[in-house]
Design an enzyme around this catalytic site. Sequence first.
Site, mmCIF file in Angstrom:
data_model
loop_
_atom_site.group_PDB
_atom_site.id
_atom_site.type_symbol
_atom_site.label_atom_id
_atom_site.label_comp_id
_atom_site.label_asym_id
_atom_site.label_seq_id
_atom_site.Cartn_x
_atom_site.Cartn_y
_atom_site.Cartn_z
ATOM 1 N N HIS A 177 0.841 -1.208 0.000
ATOM 2 C CA HIS A 177 0.000 0.000 0.000
ATOM 3 C C HIS A 177 0.880 1.264 0.000
ATOM 4 C CE1 HIS A 177 -3.080 -2.694 2.236
ATOM 5 N NE2 HIS A 177 -3.530 -2.505 1.010
ATOM 6 N N LYS A 232 -16.020 -8.219 3.560
ATOM 7 C CA LYS A 232 -14.908 -8.624 4.439
ATOM 8 C C LYS A 232 -15.213 -8.459 5.921
ATOM 9 C CE LYS A 232 -11.013 -7.549 1.383
ATOM 10 N NZ LYS A 232 -9.938 -6.573 1.143
ATOM 11 N N SER A 245 -2.924 -7.977 2.354
ATOM 12 C CA SER A 245 -3.198 -7.998 3.790
ATOM 13 C C SER A 245 -3.648 -9.395 4.204
ATOM 14 C CB SER A 245 -4.285 -6.980 4.145
ATOM 15 O OG SER A 245 -3.877 -5.682 3.792
ATOM 16 N N ARG A 298 -2.213 -5.392 -8.766
ATOM 17 C CA ARG A 298 -1.107 -6.354 -8.662
ATOM 18 C C ARG A 298 -1.133 -7.268 -9.885
ATOM 19 N NH1 ARG A 298 -2.890 -7.895 -2.749
ATOM 20 N NH2 ARG A 298 -4.730 -7.907 -4.048
HETATM 21 O O1 PNS Z 1 -9.129 -2.971 0.241
HETATM 22 P P1 PNS Z 1 -10.461 -3.392 -0.339
HETATM 23 O O2 PNS Z 1 -11.244 -4.209 0.660
HETATM 24 O O3 PNS Z 1 -10.310 -4.098 -1.665
HETATM 25 O O4 PNS Z 1 -11.279 -2.035 -0.622
HETATM 26 C C1 PNS Z 1 -12.612 -2.059 -1.110
HETATM 27 C C2 PNS Z 1 -13.314 -0.716 -0.779
HETATM 28 C C3 PNS Z 1 -13.318 -0.470 0.723
HETATM 29 C C4 PNS Z 1 -12.593 0.407 -1.495
HETATM 30 C C5 PNS Z 1 -14.778 -0.813 -1.333
HETATM 31 O O5 PNS Z 1 -15.446 -1.898 -0.747
HETATM 32 C C6 PNS Z 1 -15.567 0.490 -1.095
HETATM 33 O O6 PNS Z 1 -15.400 1.452 -1.801
HETATM 34 N N1 PNS Z 1 -16.434 0.495 -0.047
HETATM 35 C C7 PNS Z 1 -17.298 1.623 0.284
HETATM 36 C C8 PNS Z 1 -18.704 1.465 -0.301
HETATM 37 C C9 PNS Z 1 -18.675 1.805 -1.784
HETATM 38 O O7 PNS Z 1 -18.655 2.963 -2.158
HETATM 39 N N2 PNS Z 1 -18.575 0.741 -2.643
HETATM 40 C C10 PNS Z 1 -18.297 0.873 -4.078
HETATM 41 C C11 PNS Z 1 -19.451 1.190 -4.952
HETATM 42 S S1 PNS Z 1 -20.854 0.206 -4.721
#
Ligand code: PNS
Length: 163
Positions: A18, A42, A129, A91
Amino acid sequence: MENIAIYPGSFDPVTNGHLDIVERGLKIFDKIVVTILHNPAKTTLFNVNERLEMLRMSLENFPNAEADSYSGLLIDYVAQRKATAILRGMRAVSDFEYEFQMALMNRRLNREIQTVFLMTGLRWIFTSSSIIKEAVRFGGDIADMVPPLVERKLKEKFGFGKG
Ligand code: PNS
């Protein structure tokens, strides 16, 4: 006008992969806000406050990066912070489908905001992670994959911390 990007994620916990993306992103953007958001898919090991503390301390060497958390839709947060882009690390090919879906959904929700993908350094291609947590859980050494504070917190969580 400042060119701000939001780098969203679970950051459970933040890894050197990150931080590599933050470093690369700062070559393009004036400022990066690394923001912890809820991923409904998650269950996290660390709560938001724990994740935010690790993120804050890990970003200390990056004066133009800030750590934050937000509860809600990413795109609303991006607009609230007057940012122009969402930054995500890519990645391997396996990341692509999920990232593609998210980027298109976010674009559908707000056409003004662009998602920018940066390639992680080769060193971090195989780290995540999740895989780091699994390694620590079974006593694996992950010292060169996360900041020292995060290594300590992970060991504490899995009961390897003291003595
Ligand atoms: O590190 P991650 O878990 O891959 O990140 C995913 C994350 C947190 C960026 C995504 O789940 C997110 O944006 N969550 C907030 C809710 C939202 O706006 N979702 C995307 C459009 S539906």
